[in-house]
Scaffold this motif. Sequence first.
Motif, mmCIF file in Angstrom:
data_model
loop_
_atom_site.group_PDB
_atom_site.id
_atom_site.type_symbol
_atom_site.label_atom_id
_atom_site.label_comp_id
_atom_site.label_asym_id
_atom_site.label_seq_id
_atom_site.Cartn_x
_atom_site.Cartn_y
_atom_site.Cartn_z
ATOM 1 N N LEU A 1 -118.085 -57.949 -56.654
ATOM 2 C CA LEU A 1 -118.665 -56.843 -57.129
ATOM 3 C C LEU A 1 -118.677 -55.775 -56.869
ATOM 4 O O LEU A 1 -118.716 -54.143 -57.929
ATOM 5 C CB LEU A 1 -120.917 -57.173 -57.765
ATOM 6 C CG LEU A 1 -121.683 -56.243 -57.957
ATOM 7 C CD1 LEU A 1 -120.791 -55.780 -59.434
ATOM 8 C CD2 LEU A 1 -122.846 -56.813 -58.076
ATOM 9 N N HIS A 2 -119.005 -55.371 -55.851
ATOM 10 C CA HIS A 2 -119.153 -53.986 -55.128
ATOM 11 C C HIS A 2 -118.244 -53.063 -55.057
ATOM 12 O O HIS A 2 -117.796 -52.082 -54.833
ATOM 13 C CB HIS A 2 -119.912 -54.276 -53.881
ATOM 14 C CG HIS A 2 -121.612 -53.868 -53.504
ATOM 15 N ND1 HIS A 2 -121.641 -55.236 -53.878
ATOM 16 C CD2 HIS A 2 -122.226 -53.643 -54.574
ATOM 17 C CE1 HIS A 2 -123.236 -54.943 -54.121
ATOM 18 N NE2 HIS A 2 -123.811 -53.793 -54.556
ATOM 19 N N ARG A 3 -116.609 -54.771 -54.654
ATOM 20 C CA ARG A 3 -115.106 -53.777 -54.696
ATOM 21 C C ARG A 3 -114.635 -52.893 -56.351
ATOM 22 O O ARG A 3 -114.482 -52.150 -56.493
ATOM 23 C CB ARG A 3 -114.204 -54.580 -54.347
ATOM 24 C CG ARG A 3 -113.556 -54.214 -54.139
ATOM 25 C CD ARG A 3 -111.982 -55.680 -53.613
ATOM 26 N NE ARG A 3 -111.909 -56.285 -54.499
ATOM 27 C CZ ARG A 3 -110.968 -57.038 -54.027
ATOM 28 N NH1 ARG A 3 -109.798 -57.299 -52.842
ATOM 29 N NH2 ARG A 3 -109.962 -58.533 -54.448
ATOM 30 N N GLY A 4 -115.805 -54.013 -57.390
ATOM 31 C CA GLY A 4 -115.358 -53.456 -58.644
ATOM 32 C C GLY A 4 -116.073 -52.435 -58.986
ATOM 33 O O GLY A 4 -115.481 -51.475 -59.822
ATOM 34 N N PHE B 1 -115.104 -57.970 -61.000
ATOM 35 C CA PHE B 1 -116.576 -58.391 -62.330
ATOM 36 C C PHE B 1 -116.160 -59.523 -62.519
ATOM 37 O O PHE B 1 -117.390 -60.775 -62.262
ATOM 38 C CB PHE B 1 -116.868 -57.441 -63.290
ATOM 39 C CG PHE B 1 -116.616 -55.429 -62.849
ATOM 40 C CD1 PHE B 1 -117.753 -55.692 -61.753
ATOM 41 C CD2 PHE B 1 -116.701 -54.295 -63.329
ATOM 42 C CE1 PHE B 1 -118.081 -54.130 -61.215
ATOM 43 C CE2 PHE B 1 -117.413 -53.665 -62.943
ATOM 44 C CZ PHE B 1 -117.601 -53.398 -61.845
ATOM 45 N N LEU B 2 -115.235 -59.783 -62.868
ATOM 46 C CA LEU B 2 -115.493 -61.252 -63.722
ATOM 47 C C LEU B 2 -115.121 -63.206 -62.155
ATOM 48 O O LEU B 2 -115.390 -63.672 -62.646
ATOM 49 C CB LEU B 2 -114.114 -61.451 -64.596
ATOM 50 C CG LEU B 2 -113.308 -60.780 -65.582
ATOM 51 C CD1 LEU B 2 -112.760 -60.694 -65.788
ATOM 52 C CD2 LEU B 2 -115.103 -61.195 -66.584
ATOM 53 N N GLU C 1 -120.971 -67.223 -59.220
ATOM 54 C CA GLU C 1 -122.107 -67.191 -58.751
ATOM 55 C C GLU C 1 -122.619 -67.030 -59.753
ATOM 56 O O GLU C 1 -123.592 -66.145 -60.786
ATOM 57 C CB GLU C 1 -122.734 -65.904 -58.051
ATOM 58 C CG GLU C 1 -122.338 -66.742 -56.683
ATOM 59 C CD GLU C 1 -123.410 -65.634 -55.921
ATOM 60 O OE1 GLU C 1 -124.855 -65.804 -56.411
ATOM 61 O OE2 GLU C 1 -122.817 -65.186 -54.221
ATOM 62 N N PRO C 2 -121.996 -68.092 -61.453
ATOM 63 C CA PRO C 2 -122.727 -68.012 -63.063
ATOM 64 C C PRO C 2 -124.554 -68.007 -62.812
ATOM 65 O O PRO C 2 -125.017 -67.909 -64.001
ATOM 66 C CB PRO C 2 -121.534 -69.279 -63.216
ATOM 67 C CG PRO C 2 -121.307 -69.893 -62.396
ATOM 68 C CD PRO C 2 -121.420 -68.914 -61.423
ATOM 69 N N ASN C 3 -124.674 -68.698 -61.933
ATOM 70 C CA ASN C 3 -126.041 -68.975 -62.060
ATOM 71 C C ASN C 3 -127.127 -67.925 -61.297
ATOM 72 O O ASN C 3 -128.572 -68.525 -61.770
ATOM 73 C CB ASN C 3 -126.449 -70.869 -61.464
ATOM 74 C CG ASN C 3 -126.169 -71.945 -61.989
ATOM 75 O OD1 ASN C 3 -125.582 -71.438 -63.165
ATOM 76 N ND2 ASN C 3 -124.950 -72.832 -61.607
ATOM 77 N N VAL D 1 -123.112 -57.644 -62.693
ATOM 78 C CA VAL D 1 -121.880 -57.811 -63.650
ATOM 79 C C VAL D 1 -121.612 -57.506 -65.151
ATOM 80 O O VAL D 1 -120.919 -56.279 -65.094
ATOM 81 C CB VAL D 1 -121.828 -59.356 -63.406
ATOM 82 C CG1 VAL D 1 -119.296 -59.585 -64.539
ATOM 83 C CG2 VAL D 1 -121.450 -59.639 -62.353
ATOM 84 N N ARG D 2 -123.128 -57.753 -65.835
ATOM 85 C CA ARG D 2 -122.638 -57.607 -67.653
ATOM 86 C C ARG D 2 -122.770 -56.096 -67.111
ATOM 87 O O ARG D 2 -122.043 -55.161 -68.698
ATOM 88 C CB ARG D 2 -124.067 -58.249 -68.289
ATOM 89 C CG ARG D 2 -122.884 -59.157 -69.200
ATOM 90 C CD ARG D 2 -124.157 -60.211 -69.689
ATOM 91 N NE ARG D 2 -125.204 -60.255 -69.596
ATOM 92 C CZ ARG D 2 -125.470 -61.464 -68.364
ATOM 93 N NH1 ARG D 2 -124.496 -62.389 -68.450
ATOM 94 N NH2 ARG D 2 -126.991 -62.318 -67.787
ATOM 95 N N ARG D 3 -123.192 -55.086 -66.725
ATOM 96 C CA ARG D 3 -124.179 -53.927 -67.264
ATOM 97 C C ARG D 3 -122.561 -53.336 -66.596
ATOM 98 O O ARG D 3 -122.557 -51.979 -67.547
ATOM 99 C CB ARG D 3 -125.173 -53.810 -65.972
ATOM 100 C CG ARG D 3 -125.555 -51.873 -65.875
ATOM 101 C CD ARG D 3 -127.221 -51.876 -65.643
ATOM 102 N NE ARG D 3 -126.374 -52.469 -63.791
ATOM 103 C CZ ARG D 3 -126.266 -51.074 -63.407
ATOM 104 N NH1 ARG D 3 -126.355 -49.838 -63.288
ATOM 105 N NH2 ARG D 3 -126.630 -51.192 -62.139
ATOM 106 N N TRP D 4 -122.206 -53.574 -65.541
ATOM 107 C CA TRP D 4 -120.716 -52.889 -64.948
ATOM 108 C C TRP D 4 -119.432 -52.480 -65.553
ATOM 109 O O TRP D 4 -119.059 -52.229 -65.995
ATOM 110 C CB TRP D 4 -120.766 -52.921 -63.724
ATOM 111 C CG TRP D 4 -121.243 -52.464 -62.665
ATOM 112 C CD1 TRP D 4 -122.097 -52.961 -61.623
ATOM 113 C CD2 TRP D 4 -121.075 -51.155 -62.736
ATOM 114 N NE1 TRP D 4 -123.314 -51.956 -60.881
ATOM 115 C CE2 TRP D 4 -121.971 -50.862 -61.774
ATOM 116 C CE3 TRP D 4 -120.595 -49.386 -62.005
ATOM 117 C CZ2 TRP D 4 -122.826 -49.315 -61.022
ATOM 118 C CZ3 TRP D 4 -120.889 -49.215 -61.572
ATOM 119 C CH2 TRP D 4 -121.963 -48.563 -60.751
#
Length: 139
Positions: A51-54, A70-71, A77-79, A87-90
């Motif tokens: 996430l943070h590398r993205g 992000f994907l 960790e889908p849950n 992730v969705r916000r970014w």
Amino acid sequence: SDLDQRQPQPSPAETRFLQALDMIERKQYRAAIQYLNFAISAQPNVARYYLHRGIAHLKQGNAGMAKADFLQASRLEPNNAELMAEVRRWLQQVTTQQPVPVSSASRQTSQPQKVVPPSRKVESGGFWSRLFGIFGKKK
């Protein structure tokens, strides 16, 4: 060194991750990515590293690599509701940075003829087919 043993030390990957967060705050994105690359190679299944590398990639204007990270985070960790919201916000920011917004692309399909300059179409077509290809395949 006995004292060190009593206090749980963060893992080398976690140490690099914390350094990367510091770098992101200072807007030193290239350094942040290097720290995160280390963290990820040491612990490849930690979603927040991706996430943070993205985020760091996105801040450098590298939307393609940002989206891939992000994907990957969402696959790991889908849950994790909090992570998925991030992730969705970014991911939304990735898509808004693209030259052709989704809304205008979908509006054109309802028009009888397309009014898109050919050069622009080729450029965006590759990106969108890749984008939807990724989402289609991996769902």
